[in-house]
Design a protein around this motif. Sequence first.
Motif, mmCIF file in Angstrom:
data_model
loop_
_atom_site.group_PDB
_atom_site.id
_atom_site.type_symbol
_atom_site.label_atom_id
_atom_site.label_comp_id
_atom_site.label_asym_id
_atom_site.label_seq_id
_atom_site.Cartn_x
_atom_site.Cartn_y
_atom_site.Cartn_z
ATOM 1 N N LEU A 489 0.829 -1.199 0.000
ATOM 2 C CA LEU A 489 0.000 0.000 0.000
ATOM 3 C C LEU A 489 0.866 1.252 0.000
ATOM 4 C CD1 LEU A 489 -2.801 1.354 0.278
ATOM 5 C CD2 LEU A 489 -2.579 1.055 2.762
ATOM 6 N N GLU A 490 1.937 1.233 0.795
ATOM 7 C CA GLU A 490 2.818 2.403 0.842
ATOM 8 C C GLU A 490 3.400 2.716 -0.532
ATOM 9 O OE1 GLU A 490 7.077 3.891 2.718
ATOM 10 O OE2 GLU A 490 6.185 2.031 3.450
ATOM 11 N N ARG A 512 -7.751 2.573 3.185
ATOM 12 C CA ARG A 512 -8.565 1.355 3.238
ATOM 13 C C ARG A 512 -9.088 0.970 1.853
ATOM 14 N NH1 ARG A 512 -9.147 -2.906 6.492
ATOM 15 N NH2 ARG A 512 -8.703 -1.431 8.188
ATOM 16 N N LEU A 513 -9.673 1.915 1.135
ATOM 17 C CA LEU A 513 -10.210 1.592 -0.191
ATOM 18 C C LEU A 513 -9.087 1.247 -1.157
ATOM 19 C CD1 LEU A 513 -12.447 1.263 -2.211
ATOM 20 C CD2 LEU A 513 -12.443 3.742 -2.588
ATOM 21 N N ALA A 514 -7.966 1.965 -1.074
ATOM 22 C CA ALA A 514 -6.839 1.654 -1.953
ATOM 23 C C ALA A 514 -6.370 0.219 -1.722
ATOM 24 C CB ALA A 514 -5.695 2.640 -1.719
ATOM 25 N N ALA A 515 -6.252 -0.187 -0.465
ATOM 26 C CA ALA A 515 -5.824 -1.555 -0.160
ATOM 27 C C ALA A 515 -6.819 -2.573 -0.704
ATOM 28 C CB ALA A 515 -5.650 -1.716 1.344
ATOM 29 N N GLU A 516 -8.122 -2.261 -0.614
ATOM 30 C CA GLU A 516 -9.134 -3.185 -1.129
ATOM 31 C C GLU A 516 -9.079 -3.294 -2.650
ATOM 32 O OE1 GLU A 516 -12.654 -1.521 0.566
ATOM 33 O OE2 GLU A 516 -12.347 -2.471 2.532
ATOM 34 N N LEU A 517 -8.670 -2.213 -3.324
ATOM 35 C CA LEU A 517 -8.514 -2.254 -4.779
ATOM 36 C C LEU A 517 -7.287 -3.065 -5.179
ATOM 37 C CD1 LEU A 517 -9.338 1.487 -5.552
ATOM 38 C CD2 LEU A 517 -10.678 -0.483 -6.316
ATOM 39 N N ILE A 518 -6.240 -2.979 -4.369
ATOM 40 C CA ILE A 518 -5.000 -3.697 -4.660
ATOM 41 C C ILE A 518 -5.148 -5.189 -4.380
ATOM 42 C CG2 ILE A 518 -2.587 -3.954 -3.930
ATOM 43 C CD1 ILE A 518 -2.686 -0.932 -3.165
ATOM 44 N N GLN A 526 -8.347 -10.619 3.799
ATOM 45 C CA GLN A 526 -8.753 -9.500 4.656
ATOM 46 C C GLN A 526 -7.693 -9.196 5.707
ATOM 47 O OE1 GLN A 526 -11.557 -7.542 4.168
ATOM 48 N NE2 GLN A 526 -10.472 -6.248 5.645
ATOM 49 N N GLY A 527 -7.046 -10.224 6.208
ATOM 50 C CA GLY A 527 -5.989 -10.011 7.196
ATOM 51 C C GLY A 527 -4.846 -9.189 6.646
ATOM 52 N N GLN A 528 -4.465 -9.463 5.393
ATOM 53 C CA GLN A 528 -3.372 -8.699 4.794
ATOM 54 C C GLN A 528 -3.798 -7.263 4.509
ATOM 55 O OE1 GLN A 528 -0.310 -9.802 4.581
ATOM 56 N NE2 GLN A 528 0.473 -7.867 3.748
ATOM 57 N N ILE A 529 -5.026 -7.076 4.093
ATOM 58 C CA ILE A 529 -5.538 -5.711 3.887
ATOM 59 C C ILE A 529 -5.417 -4.919 5.189
ATOM 60 C CG2 ILE A 529 -7.622 -4.346 3.471
ATOM 61 C CD1 ILE A 529 -8.531 -6.535 1.502
ATOM 62 N N ASP A 530 -5.854 -5.534 6.290
ATOM 63 C CA ASP A 530 -5.792 -4.862 7.587
ATOM 64 C C ASP A 530 -4.351 -4.521 7.967
ATOM 65 O OD1 ASP A 530 -8.528 -5.105 7.745
ATOM 66 O OD2 ASP A 530 -8.485 -6.878 9.048
ATOM 67 N N LYS A 531 -3.428 -5.451 7.711
ATOM 68 C CA LYS A 531 -2.013 -5.206 8.020
ATOM 69 C C LYS A 531 -1.464 -4.044 7.209
ATOM 70 C CE LYS A 531 -0.483 -9.925 8.968
ATOM 71 N NZ LYS A 531 0.333 -11.017 8.402
ATOM 72 N N GLU A 532 -1.785 -4.029 5.918
ATOM 73 C CA GLU A 532 -1.266 -2.971 5.038
ATOM 74 C C GLU A 532 -1.743 -1.598 5.508
ATOM 75 O OE1 GLU A 532 0.779 -3.103 2.359
ATOM 76 O OE2 GLU A 532 1.038 -5.270 2.338
ATOM 77 N N GLU A 534 -2.826 -0.825 8.564
ATOM 78 C CA GLU A 534 -2.244 -0.560 9.876
ATOM 79 C C GLU A 534 -0.807 -0.055 9.751
ATOM 80 O OE1 GLU A 534 -0.846 -2.990 13.916
ATOM 81 O OE2 GLU A 534 -1.879 -4.045 12.284
ATOM 82 N N TYR A 535 -0.021 -0.719 8.929
ATOM 83 C CA TYR A 535 1.380 -0.319 8.773
ATOM 84 C C TYR A 535 1.486 1.051 8.124
ATOM 85 C CZ TYR A 535 3.821 -4.518 10.339
ATOM 86 O OH TYR A 535 4.362 -5.517 11.101
ATOM 87 N N TYR A 536 0.611 1.340 7.166
ATOM 88 C CA TYR A 536 0.651 2.661 6.531
ATOM 89 C C TYR A 536 0.289 3.753 7.538
ATOM 90 C CZ TYR A 536 0.046 6.529 3.372
ATOM 91 O OH TYR A 536 0.176 7.762 2.772
#
Length: 568
Positions: A489-490, A512-518, A526-532, A534-536
């Motif tokens: 995401l970063e 959040r939306l960017a991560a869901e698009l990626i 979903q776990g990886q989306i949340d991590k991305e 959170e880290y950003y």
Amino acid sequence: MRTTSLGPEERAQALARMAEHELDILVVGGGVVGAGTALDAATRGLTVGLVEARDWASGTSSRSSKLIHGGLRYLEMLDFALVREALKERGLLLDRLAPHLVKPVPFLYPLEHKGWERLYVGSGVALYDAMSFSSGHGRGLPLHRHLSRKHALRVAPALRKDALVGALQYYDAQVDDARLVMTLVRTAASYGAVVANQARVTGFLREGERVVGATVEDLEAGGEYEIRARQVVNSTGVFTDDTQSLIGERGQFHVRASKGIHLVVPKDRIHSTTGLILRTEKSVLFVIPWGRHWIVGTTDTDWDLDKSHPAASSADIDYVLEHVNSVLTTPLTRDDVQGVYAGLRPLLAGESDATSKLSREHTVAHPLPGLVVVAGGKYTTYRVMAKDAVDEAVHGLDRKVAPCCTEDVPLLGAEGYQALWNGRAATSARTGVHVARIEHLLNRYGTLAEEVLALIAEDPSLGEPLPAADDYLRAEIVYAAKSEGARHLEDVLTRRTRISIETFDRGSRSARLAAELIAPVLGWDQGQIDKEVEYYEKRVEAERESQLQPDDQTADAARLGAPDIVPL
């Protein structure tokens, strides 16, 4: 139309392909010089690998002043050769290599003294124009002009009347530095180079005193590869000394890091139709047009702390605001600052104690058989640095190799760009995408904009803007992961787009939306989306905290509070 993809499938295969057969050249470092070196070598018919420990342009090459310029101040230092070389490269990028990414930009130079200063500065700018003209490239840029105070204030009403007695206006060029690097990497790949980001060199392979390759750790999928190469090129910028230490040998030269910080403010905070260049006691300060924003910078201070994430302190921000406010009728405040970024210049050490006086020349060395090191230089002259590095490496290949041809190799998206630009209204009518959006896409992707538009044709929802960052379409987020090598995401919010510095929330509301698009492109659950996300958000929080600290040490400590790598 020439194209290639840096998608997840290509990334998954890259390191294994590099390890299968001995390469002619392995390039270490995916900044502008490393990317340029890979392109130069690939277009000479050599087998080439390129590895980068983090993301493409994640270091210095995404944190510059975004200028392609000859460097007026180097004229004052009588460094005519460097200025002439840089002006030629500026012209090539504008005219032939990357007209979709490199654009003319006007600058106003306010004069504070009557008589002698106009003659002195005017002579320098006239020489600047003459050297540009004599290079045979960039002749389409307007020549400089002298302005009275009244005329200068019409062009830049934001200036205080007592801050100038007159002015000169001249032209340079600007670029989205990270996008140029990514485009260089893609272009190199289109000519056969095998490339992988998130691939860290952990050591060099040796046979006796000769370097014969490198061990590379895959930070995404795990595992380590032995990549053998007849020549290895170290182009790691401010990390040059660190990389050299992996071979247990002292380098022939050292690289010092000089920190420069920039502020990003909304366009309406400074009423001007032109950029500004101001003298400070240490260097120069630019106010640079940047879409719906201004970039204001830079500083020039020694930095010997964490090189991966140089931090802007409160003192740095105050320094820039103080100097730009000295000429503005309506001063900027901290509340006007949308984004802040800090970068490190790789300067060749040893010539002066002051970083602002260290050389911007580059050096190429062959410290050991099989290993070439290239360091120093400036962003604008990356192609020359790459040529010199490959020329040096070729000496160790013991066979005839074609000369450099990158002067005549347009980057992906450049060929046919002008024709598509002229037909942008027809493209808008054909696709249903507003002409302003078409212009935006053409100036980021060139003719590859058709690939982004194809995503919208498949899924019309991708033609919608990203919430809280509506300069960018959702399709651009998907395309960054699908074709431009973004792995996290970063990567998307800070380098494929500039959302992280162009919005007051630093991209948090778009994350959040960017991560869901990626996610569908890179196979995230979903776990990886949340991590991305959170880290950003932790990265944004750490950067904000660092910018409240009084000095480099405390700012660095605050910035290091955010984790660097998102686990998969």
